[in-house]
Scaffold this motif. Structure first.
Motif, PDB file in Angstrom:
ATOM      1  N   GLN A  82     -60.311 -25.056  -2.761  1.00  0.00           N
ATOM      2  CA  GLN A  82     -61.363 -24.167  -3.251  1.00  0.00           C
ATOM      3  C   GLN A  82     -62.395 -24.928  -4.086  1.00  0.00           C
ATOM      4  O   GLN A  82     -62.805 -24.472  -5.166  1.00  0.00           O
ATOM      5  CB  GLN A  82     -60.759 -23.027  -4.071  1.00  0.00           C
ATOM      6  N   VAL A  83     -62.841 -26.066  -3.588  1.00  0.00           N
ATOM      7  CA  VAL A  83     -63.818 -26.867  -4.323  1.00  0.00           C
ATOM      8  C   VAL A  83     -65.230 -26.351  -4.059  1.00  0.00           C
ATOM      9  O   VAL A  83     -65.493 -25.634  -3.082  1.00  0.00           O
ATOM     10  CB  VAL A  83     -63.716 -28.359  -3.935  1.00  0.00           C
ATOM     11  N   LEU A  84     -66.152 -26.723  -4.945  1.00  0.00           N
ATOM     12  CA  LEU A  84     -67.550 -26.334  -4.815  1.00  0.00           C
ATOM     13  C   LEU A  84     -68.177 -27.049  -3.620  1.00  0.00           C
ATOM     14  O   LEU A  84     -68.011 -28.252  -3.463  1.00  0.00           O
ATOM     15  CB  LEU A  84     -68.299 -26.695  -6.091  1.00  0.00           C
ATOM     16  N   PHE A 155     -69.503 -31.788   5.067  1.00  0.00           N
ATOM     17  CA  PHE A 155     -68.585 -31.603   3.937  1.00  0.00           C
ATOM     18  C   PHE A 155     -67.420 -30.771   4.443  1.00  0.00           C
ATOM     19  O   PHE A 155     -67.484 -29.541   4.488  1.00  0.00           O
ATOM     20  CB  PHE A 155     -69.306 -30.910   2.795  1.00  0.00           C
ATOM     21  N   ASP A 156     -66.338 -31.459   4.837  1.00  0.00           N
ATOM     22  CA  ASP A 156     -65.188 -30.799   5.437  1.00  0.00           C
ATOM     23  C   ASP A 156     -63.923 -31.391   4.835  1.00  0.00           C
ATOM     24  O   ASP A 156     -63.565 -32.536   5.128  1.00  0.00           O
ATOM     25  CB  ASP A 156     -65.216 -31.005   6.957  1.00  0.00           C
ATOM     26  N   PRO A 157     -63.230 -30.651   3.971  1.00  0.00           N
ATOM     27  CA  PRO A 157     -62.051 -31.203   3.295  1.00  0.00           C
ATOM     28  C   PRO A 157     -60.927 -31.634   4.226  1.00  0.00           C
ATOM     29  O   PRO A 157     -60.085 -32.449   3.833  1.00  0.00           O
ATOM     30  CB  PRO A 157     -61.596 -30.037   2.402  1.00  0.00           C
ATOM     31  N   LEU A 158     -60.876 -31.126   5.474  1.00  0.00           N
ATOM     32  CA  LEU A 158     -59.777 -31.454   6.381  1.00  0.00           C
ATOM     33  C   LEU A 158     -60.107 -32.566   7.367  1.00  0.00           C
ATOM     34  O   LEU A 158     -59.231 -33.008   8.110  1.00  0.00           O
ATOM     35  CB  LEU A 158     -59.340 -30.207   7.158  1.00  0.00           C
ATOM     36  N   HIS A 159     -61.371 -33.022   7.411  1.00  0.00           N
ATOM     37  CA  HIS A 159     -61.758 -34.025   8.394  1.00  0.00           C
ATOM     38  C   HIS A 159     -62.543 -35.154   7.738  1.00  0.00           C
ATOM     39  O   HIS A 159     -63.222 -34.943   6.727  1.00  0.00           O
ATOM     40  CB  HIS A 159     -62.590 -33.394   9.511  1.00  0.00           C
ATOM     41  N   THR A 160     -62.446 -36.334   8.336  1.00  0.00           N
ATOM     42  CA  THR A 160     -63.173 -37.485   7.830  1.00  0.00           C
ATOM     43  C   THR A 160     -64.663 -37.342   8.134  1.00  0.00           C
ATOM     44  O   THR A 160     -65.047 -37.019   9.260  1.00  0.00           O
ATOM     45  CB  THR A 160     -62.645 -38.779   8.462  1.00  0.00           C
ATOM     46  N   PHE A 214     -78.051 -32.462  -6.721  1.00  0.00           N
ATOM     47  CA  PHE A 214     -78.237 -32.656  -8.160  1.00  0.00           C
ATOM     48  C   PHE A 214     -77.035 -33.341  -8.801  1.00  0.00           C
ATOM     49  O   PHE A 214     -77.128 -33.872  -9.914  1.00  0.00           O
ATOM     50  CB  PHE A 214     -78.496 -31.316  -8.848  1.00  0.00           C
ATOM     51  N   MET A 215     -75.866 -33.370  -8.113  1.00  0.00           N
ATOM     52  CA  MET A 215     -74.670 -33.985  -8.665  1.00  0.00           C
ATOM     53  C   MET A 215     -74.522 -35.453  -8.253  1.00  0.00           C
ATOM     54  O   MET A 215     -73.609 -36.138  -8.733  1.00  0.00           O
ATOM     55  CB  MET A 215     -73.427 -33.203  -8.198  1.00  0.00           C
ATOM     56  N   LEU A 216     -75.377 -35.940  -7.371  1.00  0.00           N
ATOM     57  CA  LEU A 216     -75.243 -37.302  -6.884  1.00  0.00           C
ATOM     58  C   LEU A 216     -75.664 -38.308  -7.949  1.00  0.00           C
ATOM     59  O   LEU A 216     -76.630 -38.078  -8.688  1.00  0.00           O
ATOM     60  CB  LEU A 216     -76.090 -37.495  -5.623  1.00  0.00           C
ATOM     61  N   PRO A 217     -74.965 -39.443  -8.043  1.00  0.00           N
ATOM     62  CA  PRO A 217     -75.347 -40.460  -9.034  1.00  0.00           C
ATOM     63  C   PRO A 217     -76.699 -41.071  -8.668  1.00  0.00           C
ATOM     64  O   PRO A 217     -76.901 -41.553  -7.559  1.00  0.00           O
ATOM     65  CB  PRO A 217     -74.212 -41.494  -8.929  1.00  0.00           C
ATOM     66  N   GLN A 365     -64.887 -13.061   0.157  1.00  0.00           N
ATOM     67  CA  GLN A 365     -63.904 -14.035   0.614  1.00  0.00           C
ATOM     68  C   GLN A 365     -62.753 -14.148  -0.381  1.00  0.00           C
ATOM     69  O   GLN A 365     -62.959 -14.114  -1.593  1.00  0.00           O
ATOM     70  CB  GLN A 365     -64.550 -15.417   0.761  1.00  0.00           C
ATOM     71  N   ASN A 366     -61.541 -14.304   0.140  1.00  0.00           N
ATOM     72  CA  ASN A 366     -60.387 -14.534  -0.710  1.00  0.00           C
ATOM     73  C   ASN A 366     -60.476 -15.929  -1.329  1.00  0.00           C
ATOM     74  O   ASN A 366     -60.574 -16.920  -0.624  1.00  0.00           O
ATOM     75  CB  ASN A 366     -59.103 -14.403   0.101  1.00  0.00           C
ATOM     76  N   THR A 367     -60.466 -16.012  -2.637  1.00  0.00           N
ATOM     77  CA  THR A 367     -60.586 -17.299  -3.319  1.00  0.00           C
ATOM     78  C   THR A 367     -59.313 -17.693  -4.059  1.00  0.00           C
ATOM     79  O   THR A 367     -59.285 -18.721  -4.733  1.00  0.00           O
ATOM     80  CB  THR A 367     -61.755 -17.271  -4.320  1.00  0.00           C
TER      81      THR A 367
END
Length: 412
Positions: A82-84, A155-160, A214-217, A365-367
């Protein structure tokens, strides 16, 4: 040359009127014109993603459309921690201008599913579907005549992730086949998480959001709001000054909506719990910031009504819908706020109007997947003559696994 890609406003109204008349003839009495709402199950298991379709009855309640779910032959997107970012997108399912086709993202398999729409609203997979999205993790679609624009989030947490995020243009033919426009791609910074594409009222420009840029270094702020000029062949290039940095301290841009009777663009600032008002340069597409207004916690998604007199913000951090008077499009004035039913352990991530503007649909959505109950809901809100909202019925529980987060609203 550009005019051939732009649909006249009057022509769109004529098509809409004809479509509405056809639906009243083809659909049975007592079903409130046969109005239909579509959303994506976003099931991330192999080939489990599907379009869920419901018909609205005269009393506002929903019943599954015969044949639903309609399988996309792809996978949705998972976000187990459940990341942003992964779930933060809008317009993942859209209907073509002529009402013949429905397009839906397969966020977990990097494809776009295309269906032809039958007169009764049921869906038929077109030959060759699903089609490559032009990148990884497609999340948003906009349609301009026979041109389709896709935001690929990468941006897919399950795939490279092996590709940069991008915005890609396609054409589609009379059979619904998608073909990428040569040179019709704009790359975004790695990790910036594009989240939406939206056309200007005159179809000359395309707007987008790189939500997490905005979060990128970086030594200097990286813009999260984009405007793109649409070229004669349907390709795209950045408008002057794009991408734009949103007001200092307000995080990234997310939800987008135009006012149909002005050159005004509304932009959600979810980190700040606010939204911004921008003016669109009708010659270049450049955006200029005008003002910022307080919304609610995580003001993410935005819609206006068809006349442009009301603006609605979906405040995902508190599961409410904010209502604003936009008689003056550049100065929204707060009217009221509606708290949605069944609002624990979930977040609201999609909204869209019925064709007549009388209903506003919201997908929750269920969070919290540790919670035993499946908190995936479709809310049907009633829009009063003054634009205020109520939720007269209980929301509809969506038939998906507890760890799946449905998304998107498209109606006809």
């Amino acid at each position: 040359m550009k005019a051939r890609l732009i649909y006249g406003v009057a022509g769109l109204f004529v098509c809409a009127a004809i479509s509405s008349c056809n639906k009243r003839i083809l659909n049975p009495q007592g079903e409130d014109g046969g109005k239909i709402v579509y959303l994506i199950s976003n099931d991330y298991h192999d080939n489990a993603n599907a379009v869920l379709a419901y018909k609205r009855k005269a009393d506002g309640t929903l019943t599954p459309l015969p044949g639903s779910p309609f399988w996309t032959n792809g996978a949705g997107l998972a976000n187990p921690k459940q990341v942003l970012g992964p779930d933060d997108s809008d317009d993942p399912i859209v209907i073509s201008d002529d009402g013949q086709f429905l397009f839906a993202v397969n966020g977990g398999s990097n494809t776009i599913a295309v269906f032809s729409i039958n007169p009764d609203g049921t869906l038929l997979t077109v030959p060759g579907s699903p089609f490559p999205s032009g990148g990884q993790t497609p999340c948003s679609i906009a349609i301009n005549g026979r041109i389709v624009y896709v935001a690929n989030k990468a941006f897919d947490p399950l795939h490279t992730i092996t590709q940069q995020p991008n915005y890609t243009a396609f054409t589609y033919d009379g059979a619904g086949k998608l073909v990428e426009v040569p040179g019709g791609k704009i790359l975004a910074p790695a990790g910036s998480s594009p989240s939406q594409v939206l056309l200007s009222n005159d179809r000359r420009f395309l707007f987008g959001t790189n939500f997490l840029a905005f979060m990128l270094p970086s030594e200097t702020p990286i813009g999260t709001l984009l405007s793109m000029d649409i070229l004669d062949d349907g390709g795209i290039k950045l408008a002057p000054g794009a991408p734009y940095v949103v007001p200092s301290g307000d995080g990234g841009a997310l939800g987008l909506a135009t006012n149909p009777r002005s050159n005004t663009l509304y932009v959600g600032f979810p980190v700040a719990g606010s939204f911004g008002v921008y003016q669109i340069n009708t010659q270049t597409g450049a955006l200029s910031f005008e003002t910022q207004l307080t919304g609610g916690p995580a003001t993410c998604w935005i819609r206006t009504n068809a006349t442009g007199t009301r603006l609605y913000t979906l405040n995902s951090g508190e599961n409410t819908v904010g209502i604003y008077n936009t008689d003056n499009p550049d100065a929204p004035a707060f009217i009221s706020k509606l708290a949605l039913k069944e609002s624990s352990n979930n977040g609201d991530f999609s909204l869209g109007f019925s064709p007549d503007g009388g209903s506003l649909y919201v997908v929750s959505q269920n969070t919290d997947t540790s919670f035993a109950m499946n908190n995936n809901w479709l809310h049907v809100l009633k829009v009063a003559s003054d634009g205020t909202l109520s939720e007269p019925n209980e929301p509809l529980s969506l038939p998906v696994p507890n760890d799946v987060r449905p998304q998107g609203v498209a109606t006809r």
